[in-house]
Scaffold this motif. Structure first.
Motif, mmCIF file in Angstrom:
data_model
loop_
_atom_site.group_PDB
_atom_site.id
_atom_site.type_symbol
_atom_site.label_atom_id
_atom_site.label_comp_id
_atom_site.label_asym_id
_atom_site.label_seq_id
_atom_site.Cartn_x
_atom_site.Cartn_y
_atom_site.Cartn_z
ATOM 1 N N LYS A 1 1.514 7.032 -6.617
ATOM 2 C CA LYS A 1 0.459 7.989 -6.968
ATOM 3 C C LYS A 1 0.838 9.416 -6.559
ATOM 4 O O LYS A 1 0.419 10.378 -7.202
ATOM 5 C CB LYS A 1 -0.858 7.581 -6.309
ATOM 6 C CG LYS A 1 -1.444 6.319 -6.929
ATOM 7 C CD LYS A 1 -2.720 5.894 -6.263
ATOM 8 C CE LYS A 1 -3.218 4.602 -6.903
ATOM 9 N NZ LYS A 1 -4.405 4.084 -6.263
ATOM 10 N N LEU A 2 1.630 9.552 -5.505
ATOM 11 C CA LEU A 2 2.021 10.888 -5.040
ATOM 12 C C LEU A 2 3.155 11.491 -5.864
ATOM 13 O O LEU A 2 3.265 12.707 -5.952
ATOM 14 C CB LEU A 2 2.445 10.832 -3.571
ATOM 15 C CG LEU A 2 1.332 10.693 -2.548
ATOM 16 C CD1 LEU A 2 1.916 10.602 -1.145
ATOM 17 C CD2 LEU A 2 0.356 11.849 -2.629
ATOM 18 N N GLU B 1 2.226 1.794 -3.444
ATOM 19 C CA GLU B 1 1.185 2.301 -4.346
ATOM 20 C C GLU B 1 0.910 3.781 -4.091
ATOM 21 O O GLU B 1 0.781 4.561 -5.039
ATOM 22 C CB GLU B 1 -0.104 1.495 -4.180
ATOM 23 C CG GLU B 1 -0.024 0.088 -4.731
ATOM 24 C CD GLU B 1 -1.254 -0.755 -4.421
ATOM 25 O OE1 GLU B 1 -2.223 -0.237 -3.814
ATOM 26 O OE2 GLU B 1 -1.240 -1.949 -4.768
ATOM 27 N N VAL B 2 0.834 4.153 -2.832
ATOM 28 C CA VAL B 2 0.579 5.555 -2.486
ATOM 29 C C VAL B 2 1.732 6.426 -2.964
ATOM 30 O O VAL B 2 1.514 7.508 -3.539
ATOM 31 C CB VAL B 2 0.338 5.714 -0.965
ATOM 32 C CG1 VAL B 2 0.360 7.171 -0.551
ATOM 33 C CG2 VAL B 2 -0.981 5.069 -0.580
ATOM 34 N N ASN B 3 2.963 5.966 -2.740
ATOM 35 C CA ASN B 3 4.127 6.742 -3.195
ATOM 36 C C ASN B 3 4.127 6.912 -4.712
ATOM 37 O O ASN B 3 4.481 7.985 -5.219
ATOM 38 C CB ASN B 3 5.428 6.088 -2.725
ATOM 39 C CG ASN B 3 5.682 6.329 -1.253
ATOM 40 O OD1 ASN B 3 5.161 7.267 -0.668
ATOM 41 N ND2 ASN B 3 6.480 5.466 -0.643
ATOM 42 N N ILE C 1 0.835 -1.203 0.000
ATOM 43 C CA ILE C 1 0.000 0.000 0.000
ATOM 44 C C ILE C 1 0.873 1.257 0.000
ATOM 45 O O ILE C 1 0.602 2.210 -0.741
ATOM 46 C CB ILE C 1 -0.977 -0.014 1.203
ATOM 47 C CG1 ILE C 1 -2.029 -1.101 0.996
ATOM 48 C CG2 ILE C 1 -1.619 1.346 1.401
ATOM 49 C CD1 ILE C 1 -2.896 -1.377 2.217
ATOM 50 N N VAL C 2 1.924 1.257 0.804
ATOM 51 C CA VAL C 2 2.828 2.407 0.852
ATOM 52 C C VAL C 2 3.464 2.640 -0.515
ATOM 53 O O VAL C 2 3.550 3.774 -0.992
ATOM 54 C CB VAL C 2 3.911 2.215 1.948
ATOM 55 C CG1 VAL C 2 5.039 3.213 1.802
ATOM 56 C CG2 VAL C 2 3.285 2.315 3.321
#
Length: 158
Positions: A137-138, A133-135, A130-131
């Motif tokens: 997207k950010l 994936e978030v990174n 999840i981390v």
């Protein structure tokens, strides 16, 4: 005197048997802890970590069973000491068997956090995913913010 000597002989055998079971359980718990440390030491090597997790889970279950068996043996021995005629031997037996129980409870306390190592490992792997994936997207958004800041610099200077 003869009764006490007979009770003491039975006690020695009982303590030896119960002590062996308790020591085996403690040793297995220590082996489980060492194996768990391999999970932590594996770092980014997912295959090694997964193998260590599987081994830790197996050893933890085996340790738990060994502790239960040792506690059951001690429980049976506690019943047996009620048949001793010597009060001094009864008291000594109670103290020694209770000491073994304490050792097993301590081992169980050490073991408890390791019983769910597989589920925790899977949760950590999911959290890492999840981390990541978030990174991902950010990253584009951070680029856009940097560009906007650069575009605003001439305005801020005037």
């Amino acid at each position: 005197q003869e009764v006490e000597a007979r009770d003491m002989a039975v006690l020695d055998e009982m303590i030896s048997d119960a002590g062996e079971k308790a020591n085996a359980a403690e040793d297995l718990v220590e082996k489980t802890v060492i194996t768990y440390d391999m999970v932590e030491a594996s770092g980014d090597d997912l295959a090694e970590a997964q193998h260590a997790v599987e081994e830790t889970q197996k050893l933890a279950a085996e340790s738990q069973m060994t502790i239960k068996e040792a506690l059951a043996v001690i429980g049976r021995k506690m019943v047996t000491i009620k048949n001793f005629q010597s009060t001094a031997v009864k008291e000594k037996a109670t103290v020694e068997l209770n000491n073994l129980r304490v050792k097993l409870r301590d081992a169980n306390t050490k073991l408890t956090p390791l019983l769910n190592v597989k589920a925790e490992f899977q949760q950590r792997a999911q959290a890492r995913k999840i981390v990541t994936e978030v990174n991902e997207k950010l990253a584009p958004a951070e680029l856009d913010v940097d560009r906007a800041c650069e575009a605003c610099e001439p305005l801020a200077a005037s």
